[in-house]
Design an enzyme around this catalytic site. Structure first.
Site, PDB file in Angstrom:
ATOM      1  N   SER A 142     -60.453  29.125  25.093  1.00  0.00           N
ATOM      2  CA  SER A 142     -60.457  29.310  23.638  1.00  0.00           C
ATOM      3  C   SER A 142     -59.448  28.400  22.963  1.00  0.00           C
ATOM      4  CB  SER A 142     -60.118  30.769  23.317  1.00  0.00           C
ATOM      5  OG  SER A 142     -59.841  30.949  21.949  1.00  0.00           O
ATOM      6  N   TYR A 167     -55.012  38.081  23.722  1.00  0.00           N
ATOM      7  CA  TYR A 167     -56.302  37.423  23.994  1.00  0.00           C
ATOM      8  C   TYR A 167     -56.071  35.980  24.425  1.00  0.00           C
ATOM      9  CZ  TYR A 167     -60.644  34.922  23.027  1.00  0.00           C
ATOM     10  OH  TYR A 167     -61.745  34.110  23.136  1.00  0.00           O
TER      11      TYR A 167
END
Length: 361
Positions: A142, A167
């Site tokens: 990501s 995350y």
């Protein structure tokens, strides 16, 4: 090739599975169908790929009635024993891991979910690949890994050691875990750092989808950092093109790699990491105006301060992907948002009609 796509009922996994099938690959989709967002949308995606929802059960392979080379199984990556048995039976050539607990803000409220799915689940996949001699593991990282880095555009050679959400930390951990398996077991791994993917069949927890919901319902939308944000919005078709290009060229050892001056994105192990984005950041307020134009309604905007775990701007340097794989993201915001809103209006009008029929009966 025979390919396992995890997270196949998700946004990217759904589009990728169809694209791979159209290229003649045999695909098995895996998803646990959790309720992080609207499960009906996940089932609707499966129906589009010819999977009968009434046939779905834990650890049961369901064959598509639309694509004869497609099967689906409901399974948790955290269930190591079942996962290992399933993968040993299927003997996959390639594994593409798109399954993860997503969402930056949700990770602040539910950290345990990220450890189980993104770390334990990913470890189990690495073990599957190691023991079954998988030829290539591609996995979703990501843009969030760049964290406090303020150098833009974001380069894969920049530091990713200062994440601002759990995350992001789990995605950085995936890259490190992949490298260790590439080095120890010569497992080719390719990590792709996705930049704000949008398009038809998208994720309802993403900002553009939430904006569309609120604008359609004439409810206020919350715009953080008082609208002073930029995102490298990337249309789904450009993402899928990039994944398929990478699929066909597994990571190899970099002969020029030097431990005294190590490149972060490659290694003496068969390991690579790439940014995959549009390389054209868009101001959030411009994005909202384009969304308003396509929906045909004005947004009621509530300006808010910066959210914990968020970053002001993202911008992908995709030079490596262009040079090595001829990657060409070419979908404009104008074109991409029109396709998204056309789908959005169609999907929800059909859904409302079907619900109305049920209530009438």
């Amino acid at each position: 090739m025979k390919i396992l796509v995890t997270g196949s009922a998700g946004f990217i996994g759904f589009h990728l599975s169809i694209a791979l099938l159209k290229k003649g690959h045999e695909v098995v989709g895996l998803d646990n169908l959790n309720n992080y967002y609207d499960v009906d949308l996940k089932y609707a995606r499966l129906i589009e790929t010819g999977i009968d929802p009434t046939e779905i059960a834990w650890n049961k392979e369901v064959r598509s009635i639309k694509y004869n080379l497609y099967k689906f199984i409901k399974l948790n990556l955290e269930d190591k024993r079942e996962l290992m048995a399933f993968c040993k039976k299927n003997n996959f050539d390639v594994v593409i891991n798109l399954a993860a607990q997503a969402g930056v803000r949700y990770s602040i409220l539910n950290p345990d979910a990220y450890i189980q799915s993104n770390l334990v689940g990913f470890l189990n996949l690495l073990e599957v690949c190691r023991h079954n001699k998988v030829k290539h593991l591609i996995y979703a990282s990501s843009s969030s890994v760049y964290g406090l880095n303020e150098q833009i555009p974001f380069s894969v050679e920049h530091s990713t050691n200062h994440p601002v959400s759990l995350y992001a930390a789990t995605k950085k951990a995936n890259e490190l875990m992949a490298h260790s398996y590439s080095y120890l077991y010569k497992l080719p791994t390719t990590g792709l750092r996705f930049f704000t993917v949008y398009g038809p069949w998208g994720r309802p927890d993403m900002a553009y989808f939430l904006f569309a919901d609120s604008i359609m319902a004439e409810k206020p939308i919350q715009v953080f950092n008082y609208g002073k944000m930029k995102r490298d919005f990337t249309y789904i078709d450009d993402i899928i093109e990039g994944i398929i290009n990478v699929l066909e060229k597994p990571a190899t050892s970099c002969k020029k790699w030097n431990g005294k001056q190590p490149h972060a994105s490659s290694s003496i192990a068969p390991y690579c990491v790439y940014n995959i984005g549009n390389n054209k950041p868009v101001e959030l307020m411009i994005f909202i105006k384009e969304l308003e134009k396509n929906i045909g309604k004005k947004a009621r905007i509530e300006m808010k301060g910066m959210q914990p775990g968020d970053v002001i701007a993202t911008w992908a340097d995709v030079d490596d992907l262009i040079k090595k794989f001829n990657y060409k993201p070419n979908t404009t915001i104008q074109s991409g948002l029109k396709k998204f809103t056309d789908w959005y209006k169609g999907y929800y009008s059909i859904k409302e009609l079907s619900q109305l029929r049920v209530e009438t009966v």
